[in-house]
Each structure stands twice: as structure tokens, then as C-alpha cells.
Design an enzyme around this catalytic site. Structure first.
Site: not given
Ligand code: MN
Length: 737
Positions: A290, A104, A108-109, A170, A80
């Protein structure tokens, strides 16, 4: 079918077929995992070796951070961020943007912190990644009702436009793989994409991303409708084909006869834009299909205008539909000529005419400036403005150091005058730039304003005079026996707050006003190391007369109840002894605080547009602070008649510099292309065109009112000299003269 106690209607049976197709599409390797480190690096031929190495390191780091994580498509997670980086590489974004794209999701992860990222990849990259997670949090917590404000807020609060670019890429990749999400998630994400992301892409002028987001969002939200319209477009394509070819060939042949080298392309309509038009304009599918859309891409700007002449000769133009976005580009930098024609057999044709560079900007917006680097010194003057913008961006890319200042000015272009803040309930309020918590309080309710004693901004106690920034949350602390403070008048910017404060102050007792006035006047005099006790009152009679009071207590009461600004009174009192104080010094280009005048804001009268070198005076105006006008401005004459004491002498300081907005009225002989000619003369004199209004006087003469930015009076004189040399110009003047 059984009836269910639910407020959502059951989907038709065929719906599940399309949803299945979406899921299948999402899992395709070329959609879910279109990029590897190798395919990414292949696209980086526009970066230096060091920069490519930095991108590799970011990829390696992200691979390790996402080790063992999988996407719902069944691919390793790293596919990703790599896909996101590749989308940005195709737009030729700089290496820091690509690194941030790769990284990115690591904050967070995984347990990576912003500081750790900064140490490893530099502060700029860490800031972009951090900005992204902040933006994500805001995106995840919003009500749908405030879409418009929300879009503006997201843009205004991103300190770096590159944050938005990564966010867009993203979302684009997530939308390509949306088919694997649950029904509820798919609908929520699709709606959010149509409500927020696509409009932001549009605002930034990134046309390719905007279109793809819309089409993917439409398909995910209304699979059946999207399918039907797509089929109908395919069906219509057959009988349109011949007509498109005929029109295209005729236009191409006519251009060739004139020796114009052009590419004529027919514009296919996208299902979502057809759907939206059908809904909004109550049109049938055939009404929309049209209309035939063509784009003509030429080499040079002058070819654009010549091409316009050719097509207008070929087919009759529809009156009132011509737009010149070349002379006056849209705020997002978009340039093009637009016109509508009656084609053969009365077929309506919409034509856009632009150069290759304009095309690059139209397709990729801000990124298009990065994309199109071809140059030389011989580009056309009317393109200079867009070009200068592009060069600023390139410059910004080069000095990876501190791009914030330029980004600030870019944001000013997109959103001139507002900040967007949250109430404690999570609503978004729009306030003018420079607004403070007191403005906020009165905006919510007069009672809240009158009883306000303190405030929290982003949960921390903050001064009531703080200038609010977009994205902040504001909470007002009130107390039942609190009263408004006249001091607030020096920093509020909304007229609502100002008049409410004045009203409340007038209702206060006289004695209280005198005490308050004494405090405020002493504070204002303190800037000059003076106090009320140092003033010689026999000599001050003259000032009392001028200010319309008989004795000191009257003066103090006037200050205390908000009738008279302490700063203004101090200025006049001090001037009796020291001519240095006779005029308020005006410095700097934008609204700035006067040196020594606490919190006083300077603005410039739009009516007359004073520039350094003009004879000026000032006037305290509710909501705008100290507004500077040319001495002979009609509005000042008006005030002079009503309330002469409110006019305060002002002077430019020697260090005054910046860009000043002023106005010229130009009478011209009407003829084709005159607007562009005037605009390019102005830009050729290194002045900027802010806006142009054209009023038709009669068949021969038009009056153009041009808003332009110049450095000072002699610069303006230079612009005026140039314009006088334009043959079609009959006369020109500033409105205040
Ligand atoms: Mn992402």
C-alpha cells in the site's frame, strides 16, 4: 508419507518443480555464458588501446589455464571468469580489475603462482588475485553466528577495494547459475549470500548488485515463498497501475509548472525486501504494497530542494520523516533527499529526490564514481565532498602504482575504529584500532593477560606490542609465574587492559617496583642520552614536589607500580636542565607516536578539538595515550582541580600538518535549507563536514553543533568568517571559548 528419522522436514512435492526451474534457468546460455572475449571488448570503449590489449592477454591466459575444465552448467569454465569481467566492465571498472576478474580462479585451479602472475600481468593484478583467494579461504571457513563482524572484517582486511568488487561480481554470476548445485550446496551458498555478500554490497552502496544478490538468494533458499510473493506482486500490479500513473502525472505536471526538468519513476518493490519487511515488522503483504515509492531525478542539486518544496506543496508531508542525505551524505557516499507524504485519498507515498550523478552513485556505489565522469567546475558546493571522494578514486585509477594509501582512508570512512582478529578457536574479536596482543589477552580474560609472556600472530612469534591488523589470528602464550610488565602501559589501548595491569602491579612488592621503575625511567631518559645517574638531585626537588613524591625511591616505586608514566617523569626531570623538554612536541594529523617517546600515542580531545595554533596541554588518559586539549578546555580545568600534576605542557611542532577534527556551535534563525547552506559554506572554505547536530532552541532559533575538519587555526578562522556572513547566522563560537 513415511516418517523419517531426520530433523529436516521433507520438502513439499511442488518444491522440486521450482528447483527444476532454477536449474533450467542456470543452464540458459544467456545466463551461464553471457560473455565472450568479443562482447567483453565491445564494452571497453572507456579504456585505452593498451589497456584493452592487456585485458585480451589476460583472457587468453585464463582460457589456456582452464582448458579442459567444465562448469556444472555444461559450459567451458572460461565462460565464468569472462562473465565476471563483463559484469565489472558494465560498471566501468579499471583494466586491472577486469584482468584480475579473468584470472581470479587460475591460482586455485591450476599450478600458476602469484609470482608468475605478477611477472606476466604486473604486481597490482597479482595482488588483487591473491587477495581474492585469501578472502575466499576466510569466507569458506566461517561460522554463521558472527555475520556482522565478519562482513566488517572482510572489508577491513581487503587491502584493495577492487578485491571486494571482483568478489561481488564473482558471487553474482555464481548465484545466477546456482540452480545446478546440489540441494545442500544451494542452501548454504544462498544463505551465505544473504548473510554476507548482500550486506557488504549494501555497505559499499552497490545497490544493483545488492538487489540482485538478494533476489537470487531468496529464490534459491525459499523457492516457494519467493514464487508466492512474486505472484502476489503481479496480481497487485494491476490495480496499482492507475494510481501510480495518477500520482506520477500529478507530480510531473507540478514540477513542469515550476520549470523543473525531472524524471519521475515509480519504484517497484522486490520480493525479498517485501518478505523481509513482512517478517521483521510483522506486516501483511497488503500493508507493504500500500505504500507507493517514487524517485525523482533532476539535473542540479538546487533542483532537489526546489522539487522537495513542490511535492510538499502538493501533498502533506509526514512529520519527522524528512532526511537530508545531500548535505550530510552516508558513509558510503550515498546522497539523496527522502520524504514521506500523504497522497490523494490518504495513500502513503515515499519519495527520493536526487541528481543524475547521485543516482549513479546510489546504484553502483563506489563504482558509480568511476561511472559518472561528467564534470566541469560549476558543480554545486554541497556536492564537493562526494565529488572529491570521486576524484580521489579517479586519481587512484590513474596512478595504477600504489593506491593503498587512499584505500586506507576509504576504509577509515567505512569503519572508523575497529580491527577484527581471530582467536585460536576461530571466533572473531572486535578490538579498537591500535590494539596489541596484550589488549587481546586481557580481552579474553584477565588471567590470560596477567600471565601472558609471548604471542603468536598468524602462527609466528610476534612482539606483544605489535599493532594488530584485521584478519590476523592471535594466540597468547602464558606462563604460571609470569607477571604484568609496567612497560605494557605504554602500548595497550584498551582501558580493560590498562586497569588490570595497574591493579596487578599495585599488588607487587615495593622493592620490585623500585627496581622496575629504575629500569623504565632509565629507558625513558635514554631517549635523551641521559640516565638517572646524570641527574642533579638537589635541583630536582621542585619536580619531586610537583609529582607528589618525597625522594627518588618514591618516584621509582610510583613508576614501577604503574602510578606514573616513565615518559612523563622523564619529560619533567629533563625540563629542569633543558627548556626544550618543557612541552611535549605534537606533530602529525592522526594519532601518532611522539618522536623519541617509545610507543606513546597521541590523540586529540573530542571535547575541545584542538587545532594547530591553539595553546595546548596534554593528559595521559587510559586507553587513549597522550590526549591533547586546548588549555582552556573545561575538561582540563576539571583535571586541574583534581590532579594538577597529571597535566603536561605540550606544543605543536612546526611540521604539524593534517586534518584536525574540531567543533563549532552556531546559532541560526530557523528556515528551510539552512542546514544545507551551512554545510556548503563549510565545504566551500575547503573544510570537511564530519557531522551536524541540530538542537531547537525555540520557534525562531536553532543551535547547530558542527563537527568539521580543518588544517589549523587560521583555516578555522576562515571558515568562521564565511559562516558569519551567512544571513541566518546569529552567532558562533568554539565550545572551549
Ligand atoms: Mn569464480
Amino acid at each position: 508419507m513415511t516418517s523419517q528419522p531426520s530433523n529436516t522436514r521433507p520438502e513439499p512435492a511442488t518444491q522440486s518443480y521450482f528447483v527444476g526451474q532454477l536449474a533450467e534457468y542456470a543452464k540458459r546460455p544467456e545466463v551461464a555464458a553471457p560473455a565472450t572475449l568479443d562482447t567483453l571488448v565491445e564494452k571497453l570503449d572507456y579504456l585505452s588501446e593498451d589497456q584493452v590489449d592487456a585485458v585480451r592477454r589476460a583472457h587468453e591466459y585464463a582460457t589456456r589455464a582452464h582448458e579442459g575444465q567444465w562448469r556444472r552448467t555444461g559450459h567451458p569454465y572460461i565462460t565464468h571468469p569472462t562473465a565476471v569481467a563483463q559484469i565489472l566492465a558494465e560498471m566501468r571498472m579499471d583494466h586491472q580489475t577486469l584482468m584480475a576478474a579473468l584470472l581470479h580462479d587460475v591460482i586455485e585451479d591450476s599450478d600458476t603462482s602469484k609470482t608468475a602472475l605478477g611477472r606476466r600481468f604486473g604486481k597490482a593484478v597479482a595482488e588483487i588475485v591473491d587477495g581474492l583467494s585469501k578472502l575466499t579461504k576466510i569466507f569458506d571457513s566461517r561460522a554463521e553466528a558472527q555475520a556482522e563482524n565478519f562482513q566488517k572484517m572482510a572489508l577491513a582486511m581487503a587491502k584493495d577495494i577492487r578485491v571486494i568488487m571482483v568478489k561481488m561480481a564473482d558471487r553474482l554470476h555464481n548465484m545466477r547459475t546456482i540452480g545446478v548445485m546440489s540441494d545442500a550446496q544451494r542452501k548454504r551458498i544462498a544463505r551465505e549470500t544473504l548473510d554476507f555478500y548482500a550486506p557488504i554490497a549494501n555497505r559499499l552502496g552497490i545497490h544493483t548488485i545488492k538487489t540482485e544478490l538478494e533476489e537470487l538468494g531468496f529464490k534459491a533458499l525459499h523457492p516457494l515463498r519467493a514464487y508466492r510473493i512474486e505472484k502476489a506482486v503481479e496480481g497487485a500490479r494491476g490495480h496499482r497501475k492507475e494510481l501510480i500513473k495518477e500520482i506520477g502525472d500529478t507530480v510531473t505536471a507540478a514540477l513542469n509548472r515550476e520549470g523543473i526538468n525531472a524524471q519521475v519513476v515509480s519504484r517497484e518493490k522486490h520480493p525479498y525486501s517485501i518478505y523481509r519487511k513482512m517478517k521483521a515488522q510483522q506486516k501483511t503483504f497488503n500493508d507493504i504494497m500500500d505504500v507507493f515509492g517514487f524517485r525523482i531525478i533532476v539535473e542540479r542539486v538546487e533542483d532537489c530542494y526546489r522539487t522537495l518544496g513542490v511535492v510538499h506543496n502538493l501533498y502533506k508531508p509526514v512529520a519527522g520523516r524528512f532526511k537530508d542525505y545531500i548535505a550530510i551524505p552516508k558513509a558510503n557516499g550515498y546522497q539523496s533527499l527522502h520524504t514521506s507524504l500523504f497522497g490523494m485519498h490518504g495513500v502513503p507515498i515515499e519519495v527520493q529526490i536526487r541528481t543524475k550523478q547521485m543516482e549513479a552513485v546510489a546504484e553502483n556505489g563506489i563504482a558509480g564514481h568511476w561511472l559518472y565522469k561528467a564534470g566541469g567546475d560549476d558543480f554545486e558546493p554541497s556536492q564537493r565532498r562526494a565529488r572529491r571522494w570521486a576524484q580521489d578514486l579517479l586519481e587512484l585509477q590513474r596512478q595504477a602504482g600504489n593506491p593503498l594509501e587512499f584505500i586506507e582512508s576509504l576504509k577509515l570512512d567505512l569503519f572508523p575504529d575497529e580491527v577484527y582478529v581471530f582467536t585460536p578457536q576461530g571466533d572473531i574479536l572486535e578490538l579498537p584500532r591500535g590494539a596489541c596482543p596484550v589488549d587481546f589477552a586481557y580481552f579474553v580474560h584477565t588471567d590470560i593477560g596477567n600471565r601472558c609472556v609471548a604471542c603468536r600472530v598468524d602462527r609466528n612469534l610476534a612482539p606483544l606490542s605489535l599493532q594488530l591488523q584485521s584478519g590476523q589470528s592471535v594466540e597468547i602464550i602464558t606462563s604460571d609465574d609470569a607477571r604484568p610488565n609496567p612497560d605494557w602501559l605504554t602500548f595497550v589501548v584498551t582501558s580493560r587492559a590498562r586497569s588490570a595491569i595497574r591493579l596487578a602491579l599495585k599488588q607487587q612488592q615495593g622493592a620490585e617496583s623500585v627496581a622496575l621503575g629504575r629500569k623504565l625511567l632509565n629507558r625513558a631518559l635514554g631517549n635523551a642520552n641521559m640516565s638517572i645517574n646524570d641527574l642533579d638531585f638537589r635541583r630536582l626537588r621542585r619536580v619531586f614536589n610537583e609529582l607528589g613524591v618525597r625522594k627518588l625511591n618514591d618516584l621509582l616505586a610510583a613508576i614501577g607500580n604503574g602510578d606514573l608514566m616513565a615518559y612523563v617523569a622523564a619529560q619533567k626531570l629533563l625540563a629542569v636542565d633543558n627548556p626544550d623538554y618543557e612541552a611535549v612536541p605534537v606533530e602529525g594529523g592522526g594519532p601518532v607516536a611522539i618522536r623519541g617517546g617509545e610507543g606513546l600515542v597521541i590523540n586529540y580531545g573530542r571535547c575541545c578539538g584542538p587545532v594547530p595554533g591553539d595553546q595546548i596541554v596534554g593528559h595521559m588518559t587510559p586507553g587513549k595515550g597522550f590526549v591533547v586539549h586546548i588549555e582552556t578546555c573545561p575538561n582540563i580545568n576539571e583535571i586541574r582541580r583534581r590532579a594538577a600534576r597529571e597535566i603536561i605542557p605540550a606544543r605543536w611542532t612546526t611540521t604539524t600538518d593534517g586534518e584536525f577534527l574540531t567543533t563549532l556551535r552556531v546559532d541560526v534563525n530557523r528556515r528551510k535549507g539552512i542546514l544545507a547552506e551551512i554545510a556548503s559554506e563549510v565545504t566551500a572554505a575547503d573544510a570537511g563536514v564530519d557531522n551536524i547536530h541540530v538542537e531547537e532552541r525555540n520557534a525562531e532559533v536553532s543551535t547547530m553543533v558542527i563537527g568539521l575538519t580543518v588544517k589549523n587555526r587560521s583555516h578555522l578562522a576562515r571558515v568562521m568568517r564565511r559562516l558569519r556572513n551567512v544571513q541566518a547566522v546569529i552567532s558562533l563560537a568554539r565550545p572551549s571559548n
